[in-house]
Motif scaffolding. Structure first.
Motif, mmCIF file in Angstrom:
data_model
loop_
_atom_site.group_PDB
_atom_site.id
_atom_site.type_symbol
_atom_site.label_atom_id
_atom_site.label_comp_id
_atom_site.label_asym_id
_atom_site.label_seq_id
_atom_site.Cartn_x
_atom_site.Cartn_y
_atom_site.Cartn_z
ATOM 1 N N ASP A 1 0.591 -1.257 0.008
ATOM 2 C CA ASP A 1 -0.067 -0.037 -0.032
ATOM 3 C C ASP A 1 0.842 1.283 -0.151
ATOM 4 O OD1 ASP A 1 -2.198 -1.634 -0.032
ATOM 5 O OD2 ASP A 1 -2.704 -1.293 2.259
ATOM 6 N N ASN B 1 -8.800 2.728 0.607
ATOM 7 C CA ASN B 1 -10.056 3.521 1.621
ATOM 8 C C ASN B 1 -10.498 2.750 2.444
ATOM 9 O OD1 ASN B 1 -9.883 5.984 -0.007
ATOM 10 N ND2 ASN B 1 -11.255 5.186 -1.576
ATOM 11 N N SER B 2 -10.597 1.357 2.108
ATOM 12 C CA SER B 2 -10.926 0.310 3.517
ATOM 13 C C SER B 2 -10.464 -0.948 2.940
ATOM 14 C CB SER B 2 -12.524 0.524 3.371
ATOM 15 O OG SER B 2 -13.056 -0.048 1.931
ATOM 16 N N GLU C 1 -9.109 3.620 -4.178
ATOM 17 C CA GLU C 1 -9.653 5.132 -4.943
ATOM 18 C C GLU C 1 -10.229 4.719 -6.102
ATOM 19 O OE1 GLU C 1 -7.000 8.627 -3.323
ATOM 20 O OE2 GLU C 1 -5.959 7.275 -4.582
ATOM 21 N N THR D 1 -11.652 -5.290 -0.489
ATOM 22 C CA THR D 1 -10.595 -3.823 -0.436
ATOM 23 C C THR D 1 -11.336 -2.716 -1.299
ATOM 24 O OG1 THR D 1 -8.808 -5.136 -0.003
ATOM 25 C CG2 THR D 1 -8.313 -2.823 -0.444
ATOM 26 N N LYS E 1 -13.199 -1.308 -6.308
ATOM 27 C CA LYS E 1 -13.347 -2.198 -5.090
ATOM 28 C C LYS E 1 -13.016 -3.628 -5.489
ATOM 29 C CE LYS E 1 -17.395 0.002 -2.763
ATOM 30 N NZ LYS E 1 -16.357 0.837 -2.061
#
Length: 145
Positions: free
Chosen positions: A46, A85-86, A116, A113, A119
């Motif tokens: 990341d 973002n998640s 940006e 996940t 998904k």
């Protein structure tokens, strides 16, 4: 499906043959420990620390793809996905058999996940290296269904 994700999936397919035998005997670790190891490794990816993610992967992973090719692939396909973002744990399971992999001991950790740009579902597979430490041996990203 957008082009960066399609390329990432293609790059991840390079790692299909990276599985190796796990440690003999008792199952090492737990679902919780495996999830933490996967998250720690994913944090390197990341943050764009692709060379370090290669260095911290299992020896079988490193034998199947050079550091240079790994870094190039990640720069081309992971970087365009943008920030995470998640990331939510979907499941962590122990397996002794996986498709296209020899019998062994593996932890398969799956995440939902949100990047940006898209998904996706991430799958991080861990195995015990010869030194007994569990490390990443496979990494795949698939579009979220």
């Amino acid at each position: 499906m957008n082009t960066p994700l399609r390329h990432l999936i293609a790059a991840a397919c390079l790692l299909v043959g990276t599985f190796a035998f796990g440690a003999e005997g008792k199952v090492a670790g737990s679902a919780e420990e495996s999830t933490k190891l996967a998250q720690t490794w994913l944090k390197l990816v990341d943050e764009g620390n692709y060379a370090q993610s290669w260095k911290e992967a299992a020896s079988r992973f490193r034998a199947s793809v050079t550091e240079e090719k790994w870094v190039d692939a990640m720069n081309q396909v992971r970087q365009p996905l943008g920030l995470v973002n998640s990331r939510e744990l979907a499941e962590a399971t122990f397996a002794t058999e996986l498709p296209r992999a020899p019998k062994g001991e593996y932890w398969v950790v799956k995440f939902k996940t949100g990047f940006e740009a898209v998904k996706a579902n991430e799958v991080v597979t861990l195995m015990a290296d010869p030194d007994g430490h569990w490390r990443v041996v496979g990494f795949f990203i698939r579009p979220a269904s």
